[in-house]
Design a protein around this motif. Structure first.
Motif, short mmCIF file in Angstrom:
data_model
loop_
_atom_site.label_atom_id
_atom_site.label_comp_id
_atom_site.label_asym_id
_atom_site.label_seq_id
_atom_site.Cartn_x
_atom_site.Cartn_y
_atom_site.Cartn_z
N GLY A 162 0.81 -1.21 0.00
CA GLY A 162 0.00 0.00 0.00
C GLY A 162 0.84 1.26 0.00
N ILE A 163 2.16 1.14 -0.03
CA ILE A 163 3.03 2.32 -0.07
C ILE A 163 2.82 3.04 -1.39
CG2 ILE A 163 5.43 3.08 -0.29
CD1 ILE A 163 6.18 1.00 1.81
N ILE B 260 9.81 1.31 5.31
CA ILE B 260 9.31 2.59 5.81
C ILE B 260 8.92 3.48 4.63
CG2 ILE B 260 9.88 4.68 7.12
CD1 ILE B 260 11.90 2.94 8.68
N GLU B 261 7.70 4.01 4.69
CA GLU B 261 7.25 4.99 3.72
C GLU B 261 7.46 6.37 4.34
OE1 GLU B 261 3.27 5.89 1.11
OE2 GLU B 261 2.98 5.46 3.24
N GLY B 262 8.31 7.16 3.70
CA GLY B 262 8.52 8.53 4.16
C GLY B 262 9.86 8.72 4.85
N GLU B 263 10.09 9.94 5.19
CA GLU B 263 11.32 10.34 5.86
C GLU B 263 11.21 9.97 7.34
OE1 GLU B 263 12.08 14.41 4.89
OE2 GLU B 263 13.84 14.51 6.18
N PHE C 280 5.95 0.50 8.09
CA PHE C 280 5.41 1.83 8.38
C PHE C 280 4.82 2.36 7.07
CE2 PHE C 280 8.99 1.45 11.36
CZ PHE C 280 8.38 1.78 12.56
N VAL C 281 3.51 2.47 7.00
CA VAL C 281 2.85 2.94 5.78
C VAL C 281 1.62 3.77 6.15
CG1 VAL C 281 1.53 0.80 5.47
CG2 VAL C 281 1.93 2.26 3.51
N GLY C 282 1.44 4.89 5.47
CA GLY C 282 0.27 5.72 5.70
C GLY C 282 0.13 6.18 7.14
#
Length: 186
Positions: A107-108, A126-129, A151-153
């Protein structure tokens, strides 16, 4: 596939402070972080010795994304020049296809999308900084939960290694990030 949330992982999410990633050409704020030039051999997290030179990051990103550029800078500054493998999405059809498969599995949607391995084993996606100095704590939490932390959304999940469906996803994510190819569809 049903993912279970754990209180420990949610607390870890707060510690890590995962920031928003870019979905396209976002011009959002970029977090800054102070790093040291001297890298210690290891850190001890809850009794587990984590050797920093055994940590490796695999990142899908975009040259137009300030979050990606910040992570491209911070990871090598913190863990050494050889600690990051970067896959550019802009104008790269192969990487885009692989990233679409990552989206299907996790889902990323945003970048940076970062996989963390320790001693060759996948421990987090991990999605994002995020605060890269929290990486040993993330690895230790994944080890303690016998899984891969996702780690998503803005949410944290654990993919348990001992469940057949999530073990298959973990294997496919490993192929997409580490081996940088499409997983076999068997």
């Amino acid at each position: 596939m049903k993912l279970r949330k754990t209180g420990v992982v949610l607390v870890l999410l707060l510690i890590v402070g995962v920031a928003s990633g870019c979905i396209s050409n976002s011009n959002g704020p970029t977090a800054t972080q102070t790093t040291t030039s001297s890298i210690p051999d290891y850190v001890v997290v809850n009794g587990t010795k984590i050797y920093l030179d055994e940590i490796h990051f695999y990142m899908y990103g975009m040259k137009t994304c300030p979050h990606c550029q910040n992570m491209k800078k911070l990871i090598p500054e913190t863990y050494g020049e050889d600690s990051l493998t970067y896959y550019e999405l802009v104008d790269n059809e192969e990487n885009t296809k692989l990233f679409q498969q990552i989206y299907q599995l996790t889902g990323i949607q945003g970048v940076p999308a970062i996989a963390i391995t320790y001693n060759g084993t996948l421990y987090a996606i991990i999605e994002g900084e995020f605060n890269v100095t929290a990486t040993p704590r993330i690895i230790q939490a994944a080890m303690s939960n016998n899984g891969v932390i996702l780690f998503v959304g803005g949410q944290a999940y654990i993919l348990p290694r001992d469940k057949e469906d999530s073990a298959k996803v973990i294997d496919e994510l490993y192929v997409l990030f580490v081996e940088h190819k499409m997983p076999d569809s068997s």
